[in-house]
Design a protein around this motif. Structure first.
Motif, PDB file in Angstrom:
ATOM      1  N   ARG A  45       0.840  -1.189   0.000  1.00 38.28           N
ATOM      2  CA  ARG A  45       0.000   0.000   0.000  1.00 38.28           C
ATOM      3  C   ARG A  45       0.876   1.240   0.000  1.00 38.28           C
ATOM      4  N   MET A  74     -10.945   7.380  -3.705  1.00 42.80           N
ATOM      5  CA  MET A  74     -10.921   6.338  -2.689  1.00 42.80           C
ATOM      6  C   MET A  74     -10.093   6.851  -1.524  1.00 42.80           C
ATOM      7  N   ALA A  75     -10.473   6.431  -0.331  1.00 39.13           N
ATOM      8  CA  ALA A  75      -9.763   6.902   0.851  1.00 39.13           C
ATOM      9  C   ALA A  75      -9.737   5.809   1.904  1.00 39.13           C
ATOM     10  N   ASP A  76      -8.699   5.851   2.731  1.00 40.87           N
ATOM     11  CA  ASP A  76      -8.584   4.953   3.868  1.00 40.87           C
ATOM     12  C   ASP A  76      -8.176   5.805   5.072  1.00 40.87           C
ATOM     13  N   ALA A  77      -9.164   6.134   5.901  1.00 38.87           N
ATOM     14  CA  ALA A  77      -8.909   6.941   7.087  1.00 38.87           C
ATOM     15  C   ALA A  77      -8.928   6.110   8.355  1.00 38.87           C
ATOM     16  N   SER A  78      -8.994   4.790   8.185  1.00 37.78           N
ATOM     17  CA  SER A  78      -9.091   3.905   9.336  1.00 37.78           C
ATOM     18  C   SER A  78      -7.713   3.585   9.900  1.00 37.78           C
ATOM     19  N   GLU A 112      -7.391   0.939  11.899  1.00 35.72           N
ATOM     20  CA  GLU A 112      -7.385  -0.507  12.122  1.00 35.72           C
ATOM     21  C   GLU A 112      -7.587  -1.320  10.849  1.00 35.72           C
ATOM     22  N   GLY A 113      -8.544  -0.902  10.014  1.00 35.89           N
ATOM     23  CA  GLY A 113      -8.938  -1.726   8.873  1.00 35.89           C
ATOM     24  C   GLY A 113      -8.228  -1.338   7.593  1.00 35.89           C
ATOM     25  N   ARG A 114      -8.488  -2.132   6.554  1.00 37.69           N
ATOM     26  CA  ARG A 114      -7.978  -1.850   5.217  1.00 37.69           C
ATOM     27  C   ARG A 114      -9.158  -1.673   4.280  1.00 37.69           C
ATOM     28  N   PHE A 115      -9.004  -0.814   3.292  1.00 41.36           N
ATOM     29  CA  PHE A 115     -10.058  -0.553   2.342  1.00 41.36           C
ATOM     30  C   PHE A 115      -9.581  -0.910   0.934  1.00 41.36           C
ATOM     31  N   PHE A 163      -8.602  -0.834  -3.048  1.00 43.00           N
ATOM     32  CA  PHE A 163      -7.882   0.160  -3.845  1.00 43.00           C
ATOM     33  C   PHE A 163      -8.112  -0.145  -5.316  1.00 43.00           C
TER      34      PHE A 163
END
Length: 289
Positions: A13, A74-78, A80-83, A85
């Protein structure tokens, strides 16, 4: 000349985000959304590159040519988790009246209706896309820039930020080596052998005549500088559809009529391409750690 060192088979990532950051810095971030004579190589090109074309036709956008693209946010603001891509970009470098039908195919393979640009399926996958389109009433073939010379900054940025690119083109039956008795054919090329295999299997299963692009040097899409191969993995795929095949996918084969007259064969073709992309994206080298 030595071959470039192949990239690793798994992309992190951090690698993905770094590539996108570099791509964004290299190109402006935009937020908006006839039948030409196909020629597969750059021998007869009037322009040395897209930059050359844009420079020599300074007032041409909107009259001579158009550029359309969509890059999904697309965004990943977590913490803990993965989103998910976005992995794949679909391209039509010679759309509109240059290699007729490739714009509509590009949009549909990406998951969008070629006339309305609405998603084709409410729950279906959508992919990023980029298109360069000839808008002239004639002589659109003069706008052809061969794939290795495509230096449009947005196109380059999108390819560089993608694991995969599928590039759609038009050719003649003679270039494809298709028999006169069955000139409707698609040549499958590019440096990604898995992608080529998935495309061949899905398109053949859908009833289309496929040709191995690795056997036709002018259409093999094997050049590392071909934009379909300028990806994070250094490989992609290219489809060259004969004029007869492209014509068979529409009820009205004009720039104004194609988007609203796609037929059952068009849907079979684009569904096959989408199935091949789904199979590719399920592969081990598509994992983003």
């Amino acid at each position: 000349m030595s071959q470039p060192t192949p990239p690793p088979s798994r992309a992190s990532r951090r690698t993905i985000l770094a590539a996108l950051a570099a791509a964004t810095a290299a190109a402006p971030l935009l937020t908006a959304l006839g039948t030409g004579t196909a020629h597969a190589t750059g021998a007869d090109d009037h322009f040395a590159s897209n930059t050359d074309l844009y420079t020599r036709l300074p007032n041409g956008e909107g009259t001579d040519y158009a550029r359309r693209y969509k890059r999904h946010e697309m965004a990943d603001a977590s913490l803990e988790g993965r989103f998910p891509f976005a992995r794949t970009t679909v391209m039509a470098l010679h759309g509109g009246g240059i290699e007729a039908g490739t714009s509509e195919l590009c949009l549909a393979v990406a998951g969008y209706h070629p006339a309305t640009l609405e998603p084709m399926q409410a729950d279906g996958a959508v992919h990023d896309y980029w298109m360069f389109e000839g808008l002239r009433s004639k002589d659109n073939d003069e706008l052809h820039v061969t794939s290795r010379n495509c230096d449009d900054r947005v196109a380059r940025a999108m390819a560089a930020g993608s694991l995969n690119v599928l590039s759609l083109h038009g050719c003649t039956a003679a270039q494809a080596g298709a028999p006169a008795s069955r000139p409707e054919a698609v040549v499958i090329g590019g440096r990604n052998a898995d992608f080529r295999r998935h495309l061949q299997q899905e398109l053949a299963a859908a009833g289309f005549q496929t040709v191995d692009g690795t056997k036709i040097s002018a259409l093999d899409g094997d050049d590392p500088q071909n934009i379909c191969n300028r990806t994070l993995l250094g490989k992609g795929a290219q489809l060259e559809l004969t004029t007869e095949l492209r014509r068979s996918l529409f009820g009205t084969f004009t720039r104004q009529g194609r988007g609203q007259s796609t037929n059952v064969a068009f849907r079979r073709f684009t569904d096959a391409c989408r199935a091949a992309i789904a199979r590719l994206e399920a592969g081990a080298d598509q994992v983003i750690l």
